[in-house]
Scaffold this motif. Structure first.
Motif, PDB file in Angstrom:
ATOM      1  N   ARG B  13       0.840  -1.201   0.000  1.00  0.00           N
ATOM      2  CA  ARG B  13       0.000   0.000   0.000  1.00  0.00           C
ATOM      3  C   ARG B  13       0.873   1.247   0.000  1.00  0.00           C
ATOM      4  O   ARG B  13       0.537   2.267  -0.576  1.00  0.00           O
ATOM      5  N   VAL B  14       2.030   1.131   0.681  1.00  0.00           N
ATOM      6  CA  VAL B  14       2.942   2.269   0.713  1.00  0.00           C
ATOM      7  C   VAL B  14       3.528   2.498  -0.678  1.00  0.00           C
ATOM      8  O   VAL B  14       3.629   3.630  -1.152  1.00  0.00           O
ATOM      9  N   GLU B  15       3.902   1.386  -1.339  1.00  0.00           N
ATOM     10  CA  GLU B  15       4.445   1.477  -2.696  1.00  0.00           C
ATOM     11  C   GLU B  15       3.378   2.072  -3.608  1.00  0.00           C
ATOM     12  O   GLU B  15       2.246   1.620  -3.624  1.00  0.00           O
ATOM     13  N   GLY B  16       3.738   3.081  -4.326  1.00  0.00           N
ATOM     14  CA  GLY B  16       2.775   3.724  -5.221  1.00  0.00           C
ATOM     15  C   GLY B  16       2.065   4.919  -4.611  1.00  0.00           C
ATOM     16  O   GLY B  16       1.290   5.602  -5.282  1.00  0.00           O
ATOM     17  N   LEU B  33      10.479   0.457  -0.594  1.00  0.00           N
ATOM     18  CA  LEU B  33      11.104   0.806   0.685  1.00  0.00           C
ATOM     19  C   LEU B  33      12.430   0.068   0.801  1.00  0.00           C
ATOM     20  O   LEU B  33      12.608  -0.981   0.188  1.00  0.00           O
ATOM     21  N   MET B  34      13.330   0.601   1.561  1.00  0.00           N
ATOM     22  CA  MET B  34      14.582  -0.114   1.836  1.00  0.00           C
ATOM     23  C   MET B  34      14.602  -0.452   3.312  1.00  0.00           C
ATOM     24  O   MET B  34      14.376   0.421   4.162  1.00  0.00           O
ATOM     25  N   LEU B  73      -4.520  14.509   2.635  1.00  0.00           N
ATOM     26  CA  LEU B  73      -3.943  14.442   1.287  1.00  0.00           C
ATOM     27  C   LEU B  73      -4.027  13.026   0.717  1.00  0.00           C
ATOM     28  O   LEU B  73      -3.935  12.837  -0.494  1.00  0.00           O
ATOM     29  N   GLY B  74      -4.141  12.033   1.606  1.00  0.00           N
ATOM     30  CA  GLY B  74      -4.141  10.646   1.133  1.00  0.00           C
ATOM     31  C   GLY B  74      -2.769  10.237   0.637  1.00  0.00           C
ATOM     32  O   GLY B  74      -2.623   9.454  -0.304  1.00  0.00           O
ATOM     33  N   GLY B  75      -1.734  10.799   1.267  1.00  0.00           N
ATOM     34  CA  GLY B  75      -0.379  10.463   0.860  1.00  0.00           C
ATOM     35  C   GLY B  75       0.605  10.942   1.905  1.00  0.00           C
ATOM     36  O   GLY B  75       0.213  11.361   2.988  1.00  0.00           O
TER      37      GLY B  75
END
Lengths: 120, 120
Positions: B13-16, B33-34, B73-75
């Protein structure tokens, strides 16, 4: 987790990696990771396993520290067996499971014999 | 990171997810993420920004703690500006950059004014 090569791994490399049981049998694949927002720590790996041609697959959240990367296998090794997975409480996406309840998380980690990710 | 809803977030969900600058302008997207293998801590978010129709995109690793999730912001919101990104040392996937060098990591975090993820 065993240090192999670089100290950092990319999340989209972990996603899709195979998980092996103690005998070296493939028991599933890591679908995604669950990250504790406040600390930025990876707490669980969501594993898909079982199923046939995409049907009947199950998803289980297993403690991140129950996994060790194994370079010879090219995937994660875990002491968790398929039987344990099938007998585990269905917490992932269960409406009854509260991710804010450390006691429930502790019981889940104890069930798998994994060290707690919090307070490390 | 601000607590919004559940305490855990899924990696895919974080990706993108979009990243916004202090003025609320979209400046990029989180690609991956790393994760620090030993501790299981998320250390950096790799952000893509710039480019047009997929060409000329750049990827930059920014400290995870430089991001705060903003529900309105949804981000993710960050204090990092696009100018700072363009002027940052090109460390991500640079053969000269050593992820085992805490001094280099410290300089990068200082550049962005972000708290260190290690020793927290």
């Amino acid at each position: 987790m065993t240090m192999t090569g670089k100290p950092l791994i990319e999340s989209d490399r972990v996603e899709g990696t195979t998980v092996y049981d103690p005998e070296g049998n493939s028991i599933g694949t890591i679908k995604r990771l669950m990250i504790e927002k406040i600390s930025g720590r990876v707490s669980y790996a969501v594993m898909t396993f079982g199923g046939f041609l995409g049907l009947g697959e199950e998803e289980h959240a297993i403690p991140w520290h129950a996994l060790t990367y194994d370079t010879s296998l090219g995937g994660y090794r875990t002491g968790i067996t398929e039987q344990q997975l099938r007998g585990a409480p269905s917490i992932y996406r269960s409406p009854d499971y509260s991710w804010t309840d450390r006691q429930q998380e502790q019981e889940l980690h104890d069930y798998y014999g994994a060290p707690y990710y919090w307070g490390r």
